[in-house]
Write an enzyme that holds these catalytic residues in place. Structure first.
Site, mmCIF file in Angstrom:
data_model
loop_
_atom_site.group_PDB
_atom_site.id
_atom_site.type_symbol
_atom_site.label_atom_id
_atom_site.label_comp_id
_atom_site.label_asym_id
_atom_site.label_seq_id
_atom_site.Cartn_x
_atom_site.Cartn_y
_atom_site.Cartn_z
ATOM 1 N N CYS A 1 5.592 5.625 8.970
ATOM 2 C CA CYS A 1 4.869 5.537 7.693
ATOM 3 C C CYS A 1 5.841 5.673 6.533
ATOM 4 O O CYS A 1 6.515 6.693 6.404
ATOM 5 C CB CYS A 1 3.797 6.619 7.581
ATOM 6 S SG CYS A 1 2.888 6.462 6.035
ATOM 7 N N ILE B 1 5.362 -4.137 14.008
ATOM 8 C CA ILE B 1 6.036 -3.250 13.089
ATOM 9 C C ILE B 1 5.031 -2.584 12.131
ATOM 10 O O ILE B 1 3.915 -3.089 11.950
ATOM 11 C CB ILE B 1 7.094 -4.011 12.221
ATOM 12 C CG1 ILE B 1 6.443 -5.131 11.417
ATOM 13 C CG2 ILE B 1 8.233 -4.466 13.043
ATOM 14 C CD1 ILE B 1 7.361 -5.850 10.438
ATOM 15 N N ASN B 2 5.456 -1.470 11.571
ATOM 16 C CA ASN B 2 4.736 -0.915 10.433
ATOM 17 C C ASN B 2 5.166 -1.712 9.191
ATOM 18 O O ASN B 2 5.869 -2.714 9.301
ATOM 19 C CB ASN B 2 5.055 0.575 10.291
ATOM 20 C CG ASN B 2 3.916 1.357 9.658
ATOM 21 O OD1 ASN B 2 3.370 0.937 8.633
ATOM 22 N ND2 ASN B 2 3.551 2.477 10.248
ATOM 23 N N THR B 3 4.747 -1.283 8.032
ATOM 24 C CA THR B 3 5.003 -2.061 6.817
ATOM 25 C C THR B 3 6.485 -2.046 6.404
ATOM 26 O O THR B 3 7.236 -1.152 6.778
ATOM 27 C CB THR B 3 4.160 -1.512 5.656
ATOM 28 O OG1 THR B 3 4.426 -0.111 5.551
ATOM 29 C CG2 THR B 3 2.680 -1.731 5.896
ATOM 30 N N LEU C 1 -1.423 8.339 4.103
ATOM 31 C CA LEU C 1 -2.125 8.980 5.226
ATOM 32 C C LEU C 1 -3.314 9.840 4.807
ATOM 33 O O LEU C 1 -3.474 10.963 5.288
ATOM 34 C CB LEU C 1 -1.138 9.801 6.069
ATOM 35 C CG LEU C 1 -0.102 9.002 6.859
ATOM 36 C CD1 LEU C 1 0.836 9.926 7.611
ATOM 37 C CD2 LEU C 1 -0.773 8.044 7.834
ATOM 38 N N LYS D 1 5.018 3.715 17.566
ATOM 39 C CA LYS D 1 5.009 2.622 16.580
ATOM 40 C C LYS D 1 6.242 2.677 15.688
ATOM 41 O O LYS D 1 6.489 3.663 15.000
ATOM 42 C CB LYS D 1 3.743 2.722 15.730
ATOM 43 C CG LYS D 1 3.626 1.602 14.721
ATOM 44 C CD LYS D 1 2.228 1.493 14.224
ATOM 45 C CE LYS D 1 2.078 0.466 13.138
ATOM 46 N NZ LYS D 1 0.734 0.512 12.566
ATOM 47 N N ASN E 1 0.839 -1.201 0.000
ATOM 48 C CA ASN E 1 0.000 0.000 0.000
ATOM 49 C C ASN E 1 0.865 1.238 0.000
ATOM 50 O O ASN E 1 1.981 1.253 0.518
ATOM 51 C CB ASN E 1 -0.976 -0.010 1.190
ATOM 52 C CG ASN E 1 -0.423 0.747 2.381
ATOM 53 O OD1 ASN E 1 -0.487 1.981 2.446
ATOM 54 N ND2 ASN E 1 0.146 0.006 3.332
ATOM 55 N N ILE F 1 -0.967 4.423 0.621
ATOM 56 C CA ILE F 1 -2.101 5.330 0.841
ATOM 57 C C ILE F 1 -1.616 6.757 1.073
ATOM 58 O O ILE F 1 -2.183 7.705 0.527
ATOM 59 C CB ILE F 1 -2.959 4.862 2.061
ATOM 60 C CG1 ILE F 1 -3.415 3.412 1.897
ATOM 61 C CG2 ILE F 1 -4.140 5.813 2.280
ATOM 62 C CD1 ILE F 1 -4.405 3.128 0.815
HETATM 63 C C1 LIG Z 1 -3.862 0.152 3.798
HETATM 64 C C2 LIG Z 1 -3.005 0.322 4.995
HETATM 65 C C3 LIG Z 1 -2.986 1.559 5.663
HETATM 66 C C4 LIG Z 1 -2.189 1.755 6.790
HETATM 67 N N1 LIG Z 1 -2.205 2.948 7.445
HETATM 68 C C5 LIG Z 1 -1.466 3.119 8.586
HETATM 69 C C6 LIG Z 1 -1.549 4.332 9.324
HETATM 70 O O1 LIG Z 1 -2.299 5.246 9.007
HETATM 71 N N2 LIG Z 1 -0.748 4.443 10.434
HETATM 72 C C7 LIG Z 1 0.086 3.425 10.853
HETATM 73 O O2 LIG Z 1 0.793 3.570 11.863
HETATM 74 N N3 LIG Z 1 0.136 2.250 10.171
HETATM 75 C C8 LIG Z 1 -0.612 2.085 9.072
HETATM 76 N N4 LIG Z 1 -0.573 0.883 8.390
HETATM 77 C C9 LIG Z 1 0.281 -0.207 8.900
HETATM 78 C C10 LIG Z 1 -0.526 -1.194 9.735
HETATM 79 O O3 LIG Z 1 -1.120 -0.581 10.853
HETATM 80 C C11 LIG Z 1 0.379 -2.361 10.198
HETATM 81 O O4 LIG Z 1 1.419 -1.857 10.990
HETATM 82 C C12 LIG Z 1 0.976 -3.134 9.035
HETATM 83 O O5 LIG Z 1 0.061 -3.251 7.979
HETATM 84 C C13 LIG Z 1 1.457 -4.528 9.438
HETATM 85 O O6 LIG Z 1 0.404 -5.302 9.970
HETATM 86 P P1 LIG Z 1 -0.472 -6.343 9.070
HETATM 87 O O7 LIG Z 1 0.490 -7.197 8.332
HETATM 88 O O8 LIG Z 1 -1.321 -7.080 10.063
HETATM 89 O O9 LIG Z 1 -1.304 -5.502 8.154
HETATM 90 C C14 LIG Z 1 -1.371 0.683 7.260
HETATM 91 C C15 LIG Z 1 -1.388 -0.552 6.586
HETATM 92 C C16 LIG Z 1 -2.188 -0.749 5.478
HETATM 93 C C17 LIG Z 1 -2.185 -2.082 4.799
#
Ligand SMILES: Cc1cc2nc3c(=O)[nH]c(=O)nc-3n(C[C@H](O)[C@H](O)[C@H](O)COP(=O)(O)O)c2cc1C
Length: 307
Positions: free
Chosen positions: A134, A195-197, A77, A169, A73, A75
């Protein structure tokens, strides 16, 4: 069975969750979008979409691309901005049993501090999750999470601007996530989520162009679970604070792995896109596991794989 967890033991009012299952920011909207699909009040906490001072439209389309084992993704924010969140969403949350945590992001350290000030004392908001991770915005975001020094500066600024519990985070896109975690803990965070992505990309071979409008994005879903698990294991061994595990969690067993690695709570993200009930399924899976294993208190499982 007792599944409750205290996410902010050092904070004066604490952040007590009825159970360890949280939603991950950006994958569960403001919670309201899912409330007709299942009883979201059963969850431990809801983390809302990343929120900035001003509303944002996000990055150019396309902003989502499926890969073989995960989702990309970019996006960027997209969100309604903090003022609309306080006016339109917080009054709804104030009537909920489930605590709501607001995920915040900024381009400058002052942005984070101002967001924290504006959210302080608002009914319906139980905590702040500071997104210094992010990968999809040009300024700020993951830049702050990449170095221990800047991560600590953002944490300290937010802590001094709010009386709410503060979760920070972290991003996996850094040389040493343990050093960042230690710096954030020393700067006063109440808990750490990770973790974040993971930075990634896909290319459309017919157009010969990157698939995402932003060219690169963040990978999430089952593909990143082993990466997240190792990082949670290492961070939980290095800090005294509660750690919240996130990354590819789809089932109760996934969640138990993170808890055994040392996480006090977990977040369900991408799994909600394929199965909107995923957070509740994960909770029920944890309960079934505890029943089967004769575990009465979730705390018995936290860090079990470390002992
Ligand atoms: C579409 C999308 C939007 C996300 N937006 C945010 C966000 O606004 N803030 C944030 O800290 N993480 C954001 N994330 C990261 C997720 O909160 C999470 O950390 C990450 O996707 C890993 O977890 P998962 O594999 O269970 O999705 C986003 C992830 C996805 C897929």
């Amino acid at each position: 069975m007792n599944l409750s967890v205290q996410l902010a033991p050092k904070h004066k009012s604490g952040l007590l969750l009825a159970n360890p299952v949280m939603t991950a920011a950006g994958t569960f909207g403001y919670g309201t979008e899912y409330s007709h699909l299942f009883d979201i009040q059963k969850l431990g906490a809801i983390v809302c979409k990343g929120t900035t001072l001003e509303p944002r439209d996000g990055n150019p389309q396309p902003r989502l691309a499926e890969t073989a084992s995960g989702l990309l993704n970019s996006i960027g924010l997209q969100n309604i901005g903090v003022k609309a969140l306080i006016k339109e969403k917080a009054p709804i949350w104030a009537n909920w049993r489930v605590p709501v945590i607001v995920n915040i992001a900024g381009e400058r350290i002052d942005d984070y501090a101002q967001l924290a000030r504006e959210l302080d004392g608002i009914a319906g908001i139980s905590g702040i999750e500071v997104n210094i991770s992010c990968p999809n915005i040009k300024a700020g975001g993951a830049e702050f999470g990449a170095s221990p020094e800047s991560a600590a500066r953002v944490t300290a600024a937010v802590k001094s601007a709010t009386s709410l519990p503060v979760l920070v985070k972290l991003t996996p896109n850094t040389d040493d996530i343990v050093k960042v975690a230690v710096a954030v803990a020393e700067a006063g965070a109440d808990a750490i989520s990770l973790i974040n992505t993971v930075k990634g990309m896909a290319i459309d071979i017919t157009t010969r162009r990157p698939l995402l409008g932003n060219k690169t994005g963040g990978l999430s879903g089952p593909a990143i679970k082993p990466i997240a698990l190792a990082m949670v294991y290492e961070v939980a061994g290095a800090v005294e604070l509660p750690v919240i595990g996130c990354g590819g969690i789809t089932t109760g067993s996934d969640a138990i792995e993170f808890i055994m690695a040392g996480a006090s709570a977990i977040q369900v993200g991408t799994a909600s896109f394929a199965n909107p009930r995923a957070p509740l399924d994960v909770l029920e899976g944890i309960e079934q596991f505890m029943q089967k294993e004769g575990v009465n208190n979730l705390t018995e499982l936290i860090g079990a794989a470390r002992r």
